[in-house]
Design a protein around this motif. Structure first.
Motif, mmCIF file in Angstrom:
data_model
loop_
_atom_site.group_PDB
_atom_site.id
_atom_site.type_symbol
_atom_site.label_atom_id
_atom_site.label_comp_id
_atom_site.label_asym_id
_atom_site.label_seq_id
_atom_site.Cartn_x
_atom_site.Cartn_y
_atom_site.Cartn_z
ATOM 1 N N PHE A 11 0.801 -1.391 -0.062
ATOM 2 C CA PHE A 11 -0.069 0.109 0.111
ATOM 3 C C PHE A 11 0.858 1.249 0.244
ATOM 4 O O PHE A 11 0.361 2.245 -0.310
ATOM 5 C CB PHE A 11 -1.082 0.110 1.203
ATOM 6 C CG PHE A 11 -2.270 -0.584 0.981
ATOM 7 C CD1 PHE A 11 -3.398 0.137 0.591
ATOM 8 C CD2 PHE A 11 -2.429 -1.966 0.905
ATOM 9 C CE1 PHE A 11 -4.620 -0.597 -0.003
ATOM 10 C CE2 PHE A 11 -3.454 -2.680 0.564
ATOM 11 C CZ PHE A 11 -4.711 -1.787 0.285
ATOM 12 N N ASN A 12 2.080 1.132 0.218
ATOM 13 C CA ASN A 12 3.183 2.275 0.217
ATOM 14 C C ASN A 12 3.898 2.419 -1.017
ATOM 15 O O ASN A 12 4.817 3.482 -1.069
ATOM 16 C CB ASN A 12 3.897 2.532 1.489
ATOM 17 C CG ASN A 12 3.033 2.760 2.756
ATOM 18 O OD1 ASN A 12 2.515 3.596 2.713
ATOM 19 N ND2 ASN A 12 3.147 1.956 3.754
ATOM 20 N N LEU A 13 3.946 1.389 -1.903
ATOM 21 C CA LEU A 13 4.662 1.750 -3.087
ATOM 22 C C LEU A 13 4.234 2.661 -3.978
ATOM 23 O O LEU A 13 2.894 2.848 -4.111
ATOM 24 C CB LEU A 13 4.653 0.087 -3.734
ATOM 25 C CG LEU A 13 5.392 -0.943 -2.952
ATOM 26 C CD1 LEU A 13 5.107 -2.272 -3.828
ATOM 27 C CD2 LEU A 13 6.969 -0.736 -3.162
ATOM 28 N N ASN A 14 5.001 3.120 -4.736
ATOM 29 C CA ASN A 14 4.888 4.315 -5.865
ATOM 30 C C ASN A 14 4.281 3.352 -7.165
ATOM 31 O O ASN A 14 4.232 2.137 -6.993
ATOM 32 C CB ASN A 14 5.834 5.081 -6.040
ATOM 33 C CG ASN A 14 6.856 4.323 -7.014
ATOM 34 O OD1 ASN A 14 6.842 3.510 -7.692
ATOM 35 N ND2 ASN A 14 8.319 4.931 -6.636
ATOM 36 N N THR A 15 3.740 3.955 -7.868
ATOM 37 C CA THR A 15 2.988 3.176 -8.942
ATOM 38 C C THR A 15 3.660 2.404 -9.832
ATOM 39 O O THR A 15 3.468 1.147 -9.954
ATOM 40 C CB THR A 15 2.241 4.394 -9.967
ATOM 41 O OG1 THR A 15 1.274 5.250 -9.124
ATOM 42 C CG2 THR A 15 1.521 3.765 -11.022
ATOM 43 N N ARG A 16 4.721 2.782 -10.299
ATOM 44 C CA ARG A 16 5.446 1.804 -11.073
ATOM 45 C C ARG A 16 6.144 0.446 -10.245
ATOM 46 O O ARG A 16 5.925 -0.659 -10.757
ATOM 47 C CB ARG A 16 6.871 2.465 -11.856
ATOM 48 C CG ARG A 16 7.459 1.536 -12.545
ATOM 49 C CD ARG A 16 6.575 1.038 -13.876
ATOM 50 N NE ARG A 16 7.086 -0.307 -14.185
ATOM 51 C CZ ARG A 16 6.321 -1.201 -14.485
ATOM 52 N NH1 ARG A 16 5.028 -0.998 -14.467
ATOM 53 N NH2 ARG A 16 7.041 -2.329 -14.547
ATOM 54 N N ARG A 17 6.555 0.662 -9.064
ATOM 55 C CA ARG A 17 7.079 -0.496 -8.316
ATOM 56 C C ARG A 17 5.815 -1.262 -7.806
ATOM 57 O O ARG A 17 5.707 -2.603 -7.981
ATOM 58 C CB ARG A 17 7.771 0.385 -6.798
ATOM 59 C CG ARG A 17 9.001 0.963 -7.464
ATOM 60 C CD ARG A 17 9.780 1.518 -6.249
ATOM 61 N NE ARG A 17 10.166 0.690 -5.136
ATOM 62 C CZ ARG A 17 11.341 -0.275 -5.566
ATOM 63 N NH1 ARG A 17 12.220 -0.046 -6.459
ATOM 64 N NH2 ARG A 17 11.722 -0.975 -4.333
ATOM 65 N N PHE A 18 4.743 -0.719 -7.525
ATOM 66 C CA PHE A 18 3.475 -1.483 -7.275
ATOM 67 C C PHE A 18 3.239 -2.243 -8.520
ATOM 68 O O PHE A 18 2.757 -3.415 -8.513
ATOM 69 C CB PHE A 18 2.422 -0.382 -6.807
ATOM 70 C CG PHE A 18 0.846 -1.051 -6.809
ATOM 71 C CD1 PHE A 18 0.484 -1.798 -5.550
ATOM 72 C CD2 PHE A 18 0.102 -1.214 -8.016
ATOM 73 C CE1 PHE A 18 -0.475 -2.443 -5.830
ATOM 74 C CE2 PHE A 18 -1.188 -1.481 -7.645
ATOM 75 C CZ PHE A 18 -1.614 -2.483 -6.422
ATOM 76 N N GLY A 19 3.232 -1.872 -9.700
ATOM 77 C CA GLY A 19 2.708 -2.498 -10.956
ATOM 78 C C GLY A 19 3.737 -3.779 -10.955
ATOM 79 O O GLY A 19 3.430 -4.655 -11.365
ATOM 80 N N SER A 20 5.152 -3.766 -10.591
ATOM 81 C CA SER A 20 6.042 -4.647 -10.728
ATOM 82 C C SER A 20 5.712 -5.707 -9.792
ATOM 83 O O SER A 20 5.949 -6.892 -10.136
ATOM 84 C CB SER A 20 7.437 -4.121 -10.559
ATOM 85 O OG SER A 20 7.946 -3.190 -11.361
ATOM 86 N N VAL A 21 5.401 -5.356 -8.843
ATOM 87 C CA VAL A 21 4.840 -6.389 -7.740
ATOM 88 C C VAL A 21 3.645 -7.120 -8.331
ATOM 89 O O VAL A 21 3.565 -8.347 -8.111
ATOM 90 C CB VAL A 21 4.540 -5.790 -6.361
ATOM 91 C CG1 VAL A 21 3.847 -6.826 -5.460
ATOM 92 C CG2 VAL A 21 5.726 -5.198 -5.740
#
Length: 179
Positions: A11-21
């Motif tokens: 929930f704290n990741l920025n958009t691009r890093r969240f997408g990678s997860v």
């Protein structure tokens, strides 16, 4: 690291890093390969399908509008508010998750979904099934041809649950998948 820390971090990741997860989650869950080019996220070697992955975190809609007069108050309110929604609360909550930049001609299968406070809802739809039945709009940005969006919210989520649900994971199951 444990499943609660995993959820908090996601929930704290920025958009691009969240997408990678989300891409790693789908790659492992569905046993998919890496993309063949930069126009899709993953590749299904068995079916010879290009695969796209789009996810969002689910948070209650913030009703206070940001204006010049309210900007600092709105930012301050975010420090103390927990707007995350549990899966079984979605019908009683106002939220809006935008699945955007959907380029149907660049993939055969879309895995999309929602990270709730307690579960991850994963959906699967074929590119040729993406249309008005899920309120898809190809009017995302002026001049963007072949690109659109659809919204998952308390009014539309049931359509996706009834027709496109692939799997629901707990954060413990997700943690075990990623270990």
């Amino acid at each position: 690291m444990n499943s609660e820390m995993l959820k908090e971090g996601i929930f704290n990741l920025n958009t691009r890093r969240f997408g990678s997860v989300a891409e790693v989650m789908i790659r492992r869950l569905c046993q998919l390969g890496r993309s063949k080019n930069q126009f899709h996220d993953l590749y299904d070697d068995m079916a010879n399908h290009r695969v796209e992955v789009k996810f969002s975190t689910v948070r209650r809609t913030n009703s206070r509008k940001i204006t010049e007069d309210s900007v600092l108050t709105c930012i301050s309110d975010e420090l103390s508010s927990n707007r995350e929604i549990k899966f079984d609360e979605w019908m009683q909550s106002q939220f809006d998750c935008n699945i955007q930049q959907v380029k149907r001609d660049q993939f055969e299968v879309l895995y999309y979904g929602l990270f709730f406070n307690d579960k991850v809802a994963i959906f699967r739809i074929k590119s040729d099934e993406i249309g008005s039945q899920i309120y898809y709009s190809d009017k995302q940005h002026k001049g963007n041809e072949g690109e659109g969006q659809f919204h998952l919210n308390e009014k539309t989520l049931q359509i996706h649950l009834d027709n496109y649900l692939y799997k629901i994971l707990t954060y413990e199951e997700l943690f075990q998948l990623l270990v």
